[in-house]
Design a protein around this motif. Structure first.
Motif, PDB file in Angstrom:
ATOM      1  N   VAL A   1       0.833  -1.179   0.000  1.00 23.53           N
ATOM      2  CA  VAL A   1       0.000   0.000   0.000  1.00 23.53           C
ATOM      3  C   VAL A   1       0.883   1.250   0.000  1.00 23.53           C
ATOM      4  N   LEU A   2       1.949   1.216   0.779  1.00 20.61           N
ATOM      5  CA  LEU A   2       2.839   2.367   0.837  1.00 20.61           C
ATOM      6  C   LEU A   2       3.507   2.631  -0.516  1.00 20.61           C
ATOM      7  N   SER A   3       3.902   1.594  -1.209  1.00 18.92           N
ATOM      8  CA  SER A   3       4.500   1.771  -2.536  1.00 18.92           C
ATOM      9  C   SER A   3       3.499   2.371  -3.507  1.00 18.92           C
ATOM     10  N   PHE A   4       2.251   1.992  -3.396  1.00 16.32           N
ATOM     11  CA  PHE A   4       1.219   2.550  -4.265  1.00 16.32           C
ATOM     12  C   PHE A   4       0.999   4.034  -3.959  1.00 16.32           C
ATOM     13  N   ILE A   5       1.003   4.403  -2.685  1.00 18.54           N
ATOM     14  CA  ILE A   5       0.837   5.807  -2.305  1.00 18.54           C
ATOM     15  C   ILE A   5       2.018   6.633  -2.802  1.00 18.54           C
ATOM     16  N   ILE A   6       3.220   6.101  -2.676  1.00 20.04           N
ATOM     17  CA  ILE A   6       4.398   6.802  -3.172  1.00 20.04           C
ATOM     18  C   ILE A   6       4.319   6.956  -4.686  1.00 20.04           C
ATOM     19  N   PHE A   7       3.858   5.930  -5.374  1.00 22.25           N
ATOM     20  CA  PHE A   7       3.693   5.984  -6.830  1.00 22.25           C
ATOM     21  C   PHE A   7       2.711   7.078  -7.223  1.00 22.25           C
ATOM     22  N   MET A  19       8.946   7.960 -11.077  1.00 20.54           N
ATOM     23  CA  MET A  19       7.800   7.100 -10.780  1.00 20.54           C
ATOM     24  C   MET A  19       8.045   5.623 -11.076  1.00 20.54           C
ATOM     25  N   MET A  20       9.075   5.282 -11.825  1.00 26.13           N
ATOM     26  CA  MET A  20       9.300   3.892 -12.205  1.00 26.13           C
ATOM     27  C   MET A  20       9.705   3.021 -11.014  1.00 26.13           C
ATOM     28  N   ALA A  21      10.517   3.540 -10.113  1.00 24.67           N
ATOM     29  CA  ALA A  21      10.961   2.756  -8.961  1.00 24.67           C
ATOM     30  C   ALA A  21       9.799   2.371  -8.046  1.00 24.67           C
ATOM     31  N   PRO A  22       8.905   3.295  -7.658  1.00 23.68           N
ATOM     32  CA  PRO A  22       7.771   2.866  -6.832  1.00 23.68           C
ATOM     33  C   PRO A  22       6.821   1.921  -7.568  1.00 23.68           C
ATOM     34  N   LEU A  23       6.680   2.108  -8.872  1.00 21.85           N
ATOM     35  CA  LEU A  23       5.818   1.210  -9.640  1.00 21.85           C
ATOM     36  C   LEU A  23       6.371  -0.207  -9.650  1.00 21.85           C
ATOM     37  N   LEU A  24       7.659  -0.353  -9.913  1.00 20.75           N
ATOM     38  CA  LEU A  24       8.263  -1.690  -9.911  1.00 20.75           C
ATOM     39  C   LEU A  24       8.218  -2.321  -8.524  1.00 20.75           C
ATOM     40  N   GLU A  25       8.447  -1.524  -7.501  1.00 20.11           N
ATOM     41  CA  GLU A  25       8.386  -2.050  -6.135  1.00 20.11           C
ATOM     42  C   GLU A  25       6.970  -2.495  -5.780  1.00 20.11           C
ATOM     43  N   LEU A  30       3.262  -6.886  -4.940  1.00 20.35           N
ATOM     44  CA  LEU A  30       1.997  -7.514  -5.310  1.00 20.35           C
ATOM     45  C   LEU A  30       2.216  -8.954  -5.771  1.00 20.35           C
ATOM     46  N   PHE A  31       3.276  -9.185  -6.536  1.00 22.92           N
ATOM     47  CA  PHE A  31       3.594 -10.546  -6.977  1.00 22.92           C
ATOM     48  C   PHE A  31       3.894 -11.458  -5.791  1.00 22.92           C
ATOM     49  N   LEU A  32       4.713 -10.968  -4.855  1.00 19.57           N
ATOM     50  CA  LEU A  32       5.029 -11.800  -3.691  1.00 19.57           C
ATOM     51  C   LEU A  32       3.806 -12.045  -2.820  1.00 19.57           C
ATOM     52  N   PHE A  33       2.931 -11.065  -2.726  1.00 23.67           N
ATOM     53  CA  PHE A  33       1.692 -11.255  -1.969  1.00 23.67           C
ATOM     54  C   PHE A  33       0.831 -12.347  -2.603  1.00 23.67           C
ATOM     55  N   PHE A  34       0.674 -12.298  -3.918  1.00 26.78           N
ATOM     56  CA  PHE A  34      -0.127 -13.321  -4.587  1.00 26.78           C
ATOM     57  C   PHE A  34       0.576 -14.675  -4.596  1.00 26.78           C
ATOM     58  N   ALA A  35       1.899 -14.676  -4.578  1.00 22.70           N
ATOM     59  CA  ALA A  35       2.627 -15.944  -4.486  1.00 22.70           C
ATOM     60  C   ALA A  35       2.375 -16.602  -3.136  1.00 22.70           C
ATOM     61  N   TYR A  36       2.376 -15.809  -2.071  1.00 20.88           N
ATOM     62  CA  TYR A  36       2.048 -16.366  -0.752  1.00 20.88           C
ATOM     63  C   TYR A  36       0.587 -16.790  -0.689  1.00 20.88           C
TER      64      TYR A  36
END
Length: 85
Positions: A1-7, A19-25, A30-36
């Motif tokens: 959520v924090l990365s999205f707010i920074i983006f 803006m690319m660094a917060p987007l990639l983060e 999100l990928f790791l969350f869905f992987a878990y």
């Protein structure tokens, strides 16, 4: 959520070049969350998932620190300062 707010803050500011660094983060988190959530960590035993998440957090902190200093020192609008902070 924090990365999205920074983006969102970087998109709204003049410092949109950062803006690319917060987007990639955000996408990596999100990928790791869905992987878990989909139990991929149980299927791929060769990867040490807590270490991957820790390294993602450490690299994000270093990258956010670097771009926040650059955004605050280079741009003077309020949104850039909010994104930097």
């Amino acid at each position: 959520v924090l990365s999205f707010i920074i983006f969102i803050c970087y998109i709204a500011s003049v410092a949109a070049a950062f803006m690319m660094a917060p987007l990639l983060e955000f996408l990596l988190a999100l990928f790791l969350f869905f992987a878990y959530a989909s139990k991929l960590n149980e299927k791929f035993k060769g990867l040490y998932w807590p270490l991957m998440d820790f390294l993602r957090c450490v690299t994000a902190a270093v990258i956010y620190f670097a771009i926040s200093i650059a955004a605050v020192s280079k741009y003077s609008d309020g949104a850039s300062k909010a994104a930097g902070v």
